[in-house]
Design a protein around this motif. Structure first.
Motif, PDB file in Angstrom:
ATOM      1  N   GLU A   3       0.844  -1.214   0.000  1.00  0.00           N
ATOM      2  CA  GLU A   3       0.000   0.000   0.000  1.00  0.00           C
ATOM      3  C   GLU A   3       0.876   1.260   0.000  1.00  0.00           C
ATOM      4  O   GLU A   3       0.586   2.231  -0.701  1.00  0.00           O
ATOM      5  CB  GLU A   3      -0.938   0.013   1.209  1.00  0.00           C
ATOM      6  N   LYS A   4       1.981   1.222   0.758  1.00  0.00           N
ATOM      7  CA  LYS A   4       2.898   2.382   0.776  1.00  0.00           C
ATOM      8  C   LYS A   4       3.486   2.610  -0.613  1.00  0.00           C
ATOM      9  O   LYS A   4       3.607   3.752  -1.070  1.00  0.00           O
ATOM     10  CB  LYS A   4       4.027   2.149   1.783  1.00  0.00           C
ATOM     11  N   ILE A   5       3.843   1.529  -1.284  1.00  0.00           N
ATOM     12  CA  ILE A   5       4.421   1.657  -2.639  1.00  0.00           C
ATOM     13  C   ILE A   5       3.386   2.298  -3.573  1.00  0.00           C
ATOM     14  O   ILE A   5       3.686   3.240  -4.312  1.00  0.00           O
ATOM     15  CB  ILE A   5       4.858   0.277  -3.191  1.00  0.00           C
ATOM     16  N   ILE A   6       2.141   1.794  -3.509  1.00  0.00           N
ATOM     17  CA  ILE A   6       1.111   2.296  -4.435  1.00  0.00           C
ATOM     18  C   ILE A   6       0.821   3.771  -4.142  1.00  0.00           C
ATOM     19  O   ILE A   6       0.886   4.623  -5.044  1.00  0.00           O
ATOM     20  CB  ILE A   6      -0.198   1.466  -4.316  1.00  0.00           C
ATOM     21  N   ILE A   7       0.527   4.088  -2.879  1.00  0.00           N
ATOM     22  CA  ILE A   7       0.156   5.481  -2.553  1.00  0.00           C
ATOM     23  C   ILE A   7       1.354   6.407  -2.787  1.00  0.00           C
ATOM     24  O   ILE A   7       1.199   7.515  -3.313  1.00  0.00           O
ATOM     25  CB  ILE A   7      -0.426   5.587  -1.125  1.00  0.00           C
ATOM     26  N   GLY A   8       2.555   5.938  -2.440  1.00  0.00           N
ATOM     27  CA  GLY A   8       3.767   6.747  -2.661  1.00  0.00           C
ATOM     28  C   GLY A   8       3.920   7.074  -4.147  1.00  0.00           C
ATOM     29  O   GLY A   8       4.164   8.240  -4.517  1.00  0.00           O
ATOM     30  N   SER A   9       3.755   6.086  -5.015  1.00  0.00           N
ATOM     31  CA  SER A   9       3.914   6.321  -6.460  1.00  0.00           C
ATOM     32  C   SER A   9       2.847   7.290  -6.959  1.00  0.00           C
ATOM     33  O   SER A   9       3.133   8.173  -7.782  1.00  0.00           O
ATOM     34  CB  SER A   9       3.766   5.026  -7.257  1.00  0.00           C
ATOM     35  N   LEU A  10       1.611   7.126  -6.483  1.00  0.00           N
ATOM     36  CA  LEU A  10       0.521   7.996  -6.950  1.00  0.00           C
ATOM     37  C   LEU A  10       0.737   9.432  -6.479  1.00  0.00           C
ATOM     38  O   LEU A  10       0.527  10.385  -7.234  1.00  0.00           O
ATOM     39  CB  LEU A  10      -0.835   7.466  -6.464  1.00  0.00           C
ATOM     40  N   LYS A  11       1.205   9.585  -5.245  1.00  0.00           N
ATOM     41  CA  LYS A  11       1.439  10.940  -4.724  1.00  0.00           C
ATOM     42  C   LYS A  11       2.558  11.627  -5.501  1.00  0.00           C
ATOM     43  O   LYS A  11       2.492  12.810  -5.813  1.00  0.00           O
ATOM     44  CB  LYS A  11       1.817  10.878  -3.240  1.00  0.00           C
TER      45      LYS A  11
END
Ligand code: IPD
Length: 279
Positions: A51-59
């Protein structure tokens, strides 16, 4: 007119693929299991990391201020679960955590995007099967770039139905779930199934492999992406009481058509659940 969300859609597909590769890699080493609301509500370090990877990439791509994020593990840690009019990403990093822990081969990354509280697109990457399901509002649904379509079965006696038991094992709820299953079997339908991931279940409705999937107790992140995929494949979504689908209500029937959906709804024994956006 230029398509405002195409870039976001393409990016979501790429991020889902990257997240799926992480999940596959993590599945090769020992998995440390923790629990959330009950002893059968499992979570792993992989759920949190992905989840951190996904949200980090989107941000990084879309900026923190303008876009909002509802992620299963962030909400578990106390982040709000409110859908506003702002562009909002709704994410389940590992849908089918119990499957992941046990090596049962259906695990999905689910990423949806809503604007003005309307779902614009959904991406479900069934990462152990390596199948990428995706759909954009008004533009059709696809599996690995091939168009997909719900089944045309209208006779409930010729249907396969999916449902799941979820993680609330209070005896009253389990009794209602099994009573519904019993009624469904005795219609009779051709069969009852369950993959252990709501997102994948919805994709199975979208491909026509099954006629319907319903559940009470799911969360918005389990079904947001699948909702777009089912609709764009020609299917429908309803509340379990036959009313309009409500993403935050934690209950849903997704089906190939209204005839099948309404027939199922007749049999469902409804039990109360707390909404995702409850204060
Ligand atoms: C679960 C799965 C399961 C459904 C549960 C969900 P999770 O999601 O989608 O199929 O029955 O209600 O909570 O916890 O593995 O992300």
């Amino acid at each position: 007119m230029e398509d405002p969300w195409q870039k976001a859609y393409d990016f979501a597909v790429a991020v889902a693929r990257k997240a799926g590769a992480e999940i596959r890699k993590a599945g090769e080493s020992e998995i440390r299991v923790m629990t959330k609301r009950s002893t059968v509500d499992l979570v792993t370090k992989t759920d949190e990391r992905v989840e951190k990877i996904i949200i980090g990439s989107l941000k990084e791509e879309f900026g923190e201020g303008t876009h909002c994020f509802i992620g299963e593990e962030s909400v578990a840690k106390g982040e709000p679960c409110i859908l506003t009019d702002k562009p909002t990403w709704i994410i389940d990093p590992v849908d089918g955590t119990t499957n992941f822990v046990h090596g049962f081969p259906f695990v999905a990354v689910s990423i949806a995007f809503a604007v003005n509280k309307e779902l614009e697109f959904g991406v479900v990457y069934s990462c152990l099967e390596d199948k990428m399901y995706k759909a954009r509002k008004g533009k059709g649904a696809f599996c690995d770039d091939e168009p997909i379509q719900v089944s045309d079965v209208k006779d409930i006696n010729k249907s396969i139905i999916i449902s799941e038991h979820g993680t609330d094992r209070s005896p009253e709820k389990v009794t209602k779930i099994f009573s519904t299953m019993q009624k469904m079997l005795c219609i009779p339908v051709h069969g009852l199934r369950g993959s252990g991931t709501a997102a994948t279940n919805m994709c199975l409705v979208a491909t026509g492999a099954v006629e319907a999937f319903f559940e009470i107790g799911i969360h918005c992140w389990d079904i947001a992406a699948g909702a777009v995929i089912v609709r764009e494949a020609g299917g429908i979504l309803l509340d379990v009481d036959g009313g309009p689908f409500d993403l935050m209500s934690r209950r849903m029937v997704s089906a190939n058509n209204e005839t099948i959906a309404k027939r199922i709804i007749k049999e469902i024994e409804i039990f109360p659940v707390v909404r995702d956006d409850a204060p």
